[in-house]
Scaffold this motif. Structure first.
Motif, mmCIF file in Angstrom:
data_model
loop_
_atom_site.group_PDB
_atom_site.id
_atom_site.type_symbol
_atom_site.label_atom_id
_atom_site.label_comp_id
_atom_site.label_asym_id
_atom_site.label_seq_id
_atom_site.Cartn_x
_atom_site.Cartn_y
_atom_site.Cartn_z
ATOM 1 N N UNK A 55 0.800 -1.237 0.000
ATOM 2 C CA UNK A 55 0.000 0.000 0.000
ATOM 3 C C UNK A 55 0.827 1.279 0.000
ATOM 4 N N UNK A 56 2.112 1.201 0.384
ATOM 5 C CA UNK A 56 2.949 2.394 0.442
ATOM 6 C C UNK A 56 3.641 2.699 -0.884
ATOM 7 N N UNK A 57 3.378 1.879 -1.907
ATOM 8 C CA UNK A 57 4.002 2.055 -3.222
ATOM 9 C C UNK A 57 2.988 2.726 -4.146
ATOM 10 N N UNK A 58 3.484 3.438 -5.155
ATOM 11 C CA UNK A 58 2.564 4.097 -6.071
ATOM 12 C C UNK A 58 1.656 3.073 -6.746
ATOM 13 N N UNK A 59 0.487 3.504 -7.152
ATOM 14 C CA UNK A 59 -0.579 2.629 -7.616
ATOM 15 C C UNK A 59 -0.141 1.666 -8.713
ATOM 16 N N UNK A 60 0.689 2.131 -9.642
ATOM 17 C CA UNK A 60 1.070 1.298 -10.785
ATOM 18 C C UNK A 60 1.967 0.125 -10.388
ATOM 19 N N UNK A 61 2.630 0.202 -9.234
ATOM 20 C CA UNK A 61 3.548 -0.861 -8.815
ATOM 21 C C UNK A 61 3.131 -1.461 -7.476
ATOM 22 N N UNK A 62 1.866 -1.365 -7.157
ATOM 23 C CA UNK A 62 1.378 -1.770 -5.834
ATOM 24 C C UNK A 62 0.944 -3.226 -5.770
ATOM 25 N N UNK A 63 0.474 -3.799 -6.880
ATOM 26 C CA UNK A 63 -0.124 -5.136 -6.878
ATOM 27 C C UNK A 63 0.741 -6.129 -7.672
ATOM 28 N N UNK A 64 0.920 -7.316 -7.074
ATOM 29 C CA UNK A 64 1.672 -8.399 -7.728
ATOM 30 C C UNK A 64 0.985 -9.719 -7.414
ATOM 31 N N UNK A 65 1.167 -10.672 -8.307
ATOM 32 C CA UNK A 65 0.593 -11.999 -8.117
ATOM 33 C C UNK A 65 1.659 -13.053 -8.353
ATOM 34 N N UNK A 66 1.682 -14.051 -7.485
ATOM 35 C CA UNK A 66 2.483 -15.256 -7.712
ATOM 36 C C UNK A 66 1.509 -16.384 -8.021
ATOM 37 N N UNK A 67 1.716 -17.041 -9.143
ATOM 38 C CA UNK A 67 0.859 -18.155 -9.541
ATOM 39 C C UNK A 67 1.708 -19.424 -9.539
ATOM 40 N N UNK A 68 1.314 -20.377 -8.697
ATOM 41 C CA UNK A 68 2.048 -21.640 -8.578
ATOM 42 C C UNK A 68 1.188 -22.746 -9.165
ATOM 43 N N UNK A 69 1.735 -23.414 -10.175
ATOM 44 C CA UNK A 69 0.977 -24.462 -10.858
ATOM 45 C C UNK A 69 1.937 -25.428 -11.525
#
Length: 231
Positions: A141-155
């Protein structure tokens, strides 16, 4: 290649090959298993493509890297030669020295969520996940909006990092300040301690939450003991 030091000493000669700016980080990425140009860029996101291409050519000329064509037209693999592989203890030793002797407060000035998530993807323990697909979303939440969300997908025994919502149902939500998650990754603090303090929030199935400390993985240097004089 950078200009010569003009010395016959082997340290000088080796430094002419590996001590130009970014070169050791490119070697680090190759030692970690990256072979494609785009994957190498993910490990050095602030390095320009032109400079990366230049450094790869210099390493190839020095006999450290070899280029192998792939089945995709215009796409090459970059692989270390025997000379390149023999740089492994040097790179690991340099990382160990940095972990032990560079103050953590200095390390934590260089926050980069994209690189952090790329490293976490690389060292995550995929064996700890149930069969099928598991999606973990990280929010800083402390990062600017464009770099705030990430996903790890394990499959299927592999982990992938996504910068854009992959569209899968999220199994685990992790919310943390970037500095805190970086400190956890570097071994300066623990996930358990930060959750107990309410700094990191983890929401999802109890089994997945409780096992996070084991599957998250840490920097390969995280377990290095730091001298008491270094904070």
């Amino acid at each position: 290649m950078s200009s010569s030091y003009g010395q016959f000493c082997p340290v000088s000669m080796a430094a002419e090959v590996v001590c130009s700016r970014w070169t050791m980080l490119v070697v680090r990425e190759l030692l970690c298993g990256s072979t494609r140009f785009n994957d190498l860029r993910r490990g050095v996101p602030r390095m320009s493509p032109a400079l990366l291409s230049k450094r790869l050519k210099e390493l190839e000329q020095a006999g450290v890297v070899r280029t192998e064509p792939t089945r995709q037209p215009g796409v090459n693999d970059y692989r270390l030669t025997q000379a390149g592989e023999e740089l492994r203890p040097l790179v690991m030793g340099l990382g160990t020295w940095g972990q032990r002797w560079v103050e953590s407060s200095l390390s934590l000035r260089n926050l980069d969520p994209t690189l952090l998530m790329w490293d976490m993807r690389r060292w995550i323990d995929v064996r700890a996940f149930p069969p099928g697909r598991t999606t973990v979303q990280f929010l800083y939440p402390d990062v600017d909006e464009k770099r705030r969300h990430y996903w790890l997908v394990i499959e299927d025994g592999e982990a992938d990092r996504c910068l854009i919502d992959p569209g899968h149902e999220v199994d685990l939500h992790v919310r943390s300040p970037l500095r805190t998650m970086t400190a956890i990754w570097m071994g300066y603090t623990t996930l358990r301690a930060e959750i107990a303090a309410g700094v990191v929030e983890v929401d999802g199935p109890p089994a997945l939450r409780s096992s996070m400390s084991s599957w998250l993985g840490l920097s390969p240097f995280a377990k290095e003991a730091r001298p008491s004089s270094v904070a």
